[in-house]
Design an enzyme around this catalytic site. Sequence first.
Site, PDB file in Angstrom:
ATOM      1  CG  ASP A   1      -6.809  -2.644  -3.592  1.00  0.00           C
ATOM      2  OD1 ASP A   1      -7.424  -1.798  -2.912  1.00  0.00           O
ATOM      3  OD2 ASP A   1      -5.596  -2.888  -3.434  1.00  0.00           O
TER       4      ASP A   1
ATOM      5  CG  HIS B   1      20.849  -0.688 -29.305  1.00  0.00           C
ATOM      6  ND1 HIS B   1      20.160  -1.649 -30.036  1.00  0.00           N
ATOM      7  CD2 HIS B   1      21.043   0.359 -30.162  1.00  0.00           C
ATOM      8  CE1 HIS B   1      19.958  -1.213 -31.272  1.00  0.00           C
ATOM      9  NE2 HIS B   1      20.490   0.012 -31.370  1.00  0.00           N
TER      10      HIS B   1
ATOM     11  CB  SER C   1      -0.956  -0.038   1.184  1.00  0.00           C
ATOM     12  OG  SER C   1      -1.940   0.975   1.085  1.00  0.00           O
TER      13      SER C   1
END
Length: 539
Positions: free
Chosen positions: A399, A476, A324
């Site tokens: 949630d 890269h 949280s």
Amino acid sequence: MAASLWKNILGPRLYRVISHGQTRSHDYQPNALEHYSDNIIKIVSFCWSFSYYTSPIIATYLYRKSYFTIVGLLSASKFASTILIVLCGAYFIRGVGRFGNAEYCAFLSLLDQVKNTNTIEQRRRIQHYDFEFSHWPVDFRWDEVSGDFSKPLITSSKSAPQGLLQTVIALPCTLLTNVVIGTVGRRLVYPGSTGLLGAAVWPALLEGRGKLLEKDNGTRAKLLARDGNEIDTMFLDRRGRPNSYNGHKLVICCEGNAGFYEVGCMVTPNEGGYSVLGWNHPGFAGSTGIPYPENEANAVDVVVQYALNRLGFHLEDIVLFAWSIGGFSATLAAERYPDIGAVVLDATFDDIVPLAIAKMPETLMGIIVRTLREHMNLNVASNLCRYNGPVRIIRRTKDEVITTSEFPDTASNRGNDLLIKLMKCRYPQLMDEDTIADVRQFLSAPDQLTMLSMYTAAEVEDSECQRALKKYINEHTATYPLNIGNDLVVPTKRQLAFYLVCKYLLDFEATHCSPLPSHMFILPWDIREEEDTEVETTI
């Protein structure tokens, strides 16, 4: 004798004796004098705390009853004097009771020795007692190690300096935001710092801490942060223990806005066999201070320093695990220590402001936004984007706290925004407007089956995505940001983006406060694992 009695009067409360030698673990048993007098002190303390939080109501009542007159003030002063005399008598009687208790006297003698000589053996012996943490000796200071302390800690951003005219014009709003944050604001953001909640959960904290000390052989320590706040910590060392294959890794747990290490998320990595370091926010339980962003930064900084310089862990072996609002503290530490091993964020949001706007009345939107930006600018995504290490985001599909809709749903879960912002920072060429829209739709799927069908419909081939990443890294770099994607067509971008979402995201079908099972504590994917010397095909 008088000096000894005075020490007993001012000494800390003793809660529990931990097993050592021939002594078995047991709750401290005060005699009758100490027991009843201490109850009086607790009642007075609770009434004071309750009156503090209800002071506007009490003041209104006293005003209506004419207590703000000369006669009323005299009556109030007599009442306060009576309470003060009772309180002083209770402290004295409690001291007498302790003076006659052999167990308490033995504990107090050891505590005096620790404060005076502070040897390793004495520190080990004081761990056998659970007592009032304000009297605990400091175990580690923020300035114990050499380093450049002139570098300021990274905290939430503040408004840019204004001219004199703008400052004068904004003065009423500035004063109002200071009042709001100092009265109800910070207590709504961090309710765990209020005395009333602390008193309500105190029995659970005492029980939880006892289990950590006795069952898990925990080591409690007091850390002194840069701002002078004292931070309460608990360390569970699993290094070298049988069947603890993860013991060499340390998980630092950052709790929620009403969470405490005694009853918080430490249990998850502990059950997974990791070494664990828990700590309480400033103002929570034994920790002192107020949980403003600057204090949070100082607190988590001294916790990491303690792990490195006292507990002996290396940065690459430390995992920051947050639940949280603890994601703010964890990402502050990740930003300050970029070589830290990994970050795992459970039920965490991207920014506190959108959540506050969704939960608060629309008429207060202006003052709420200004107050939060000035004093509680908890921008987790901004901190996380400045960390280039492995990240895992655990999203709870039911949630009810970090969603902006009236009812829980995955579409409005702010964990989605946290992930999108992170991917936008790490893969700027890949995450254009069209790809972000596709990813948001993918994350809005109501269940795993729907996400799987969308994944399949997009014709995502994991092996091809892996080859594309390997090819880019070999040609890269594996350091973020990765500019992969500027030469890819829209469907291919979508495929690679969906693949990366599944690498970062882990869904947990639960509500906000449900404990996270240990089998779901999975260390994050590291893009450096995609490095290879042989590349056959691309997407």
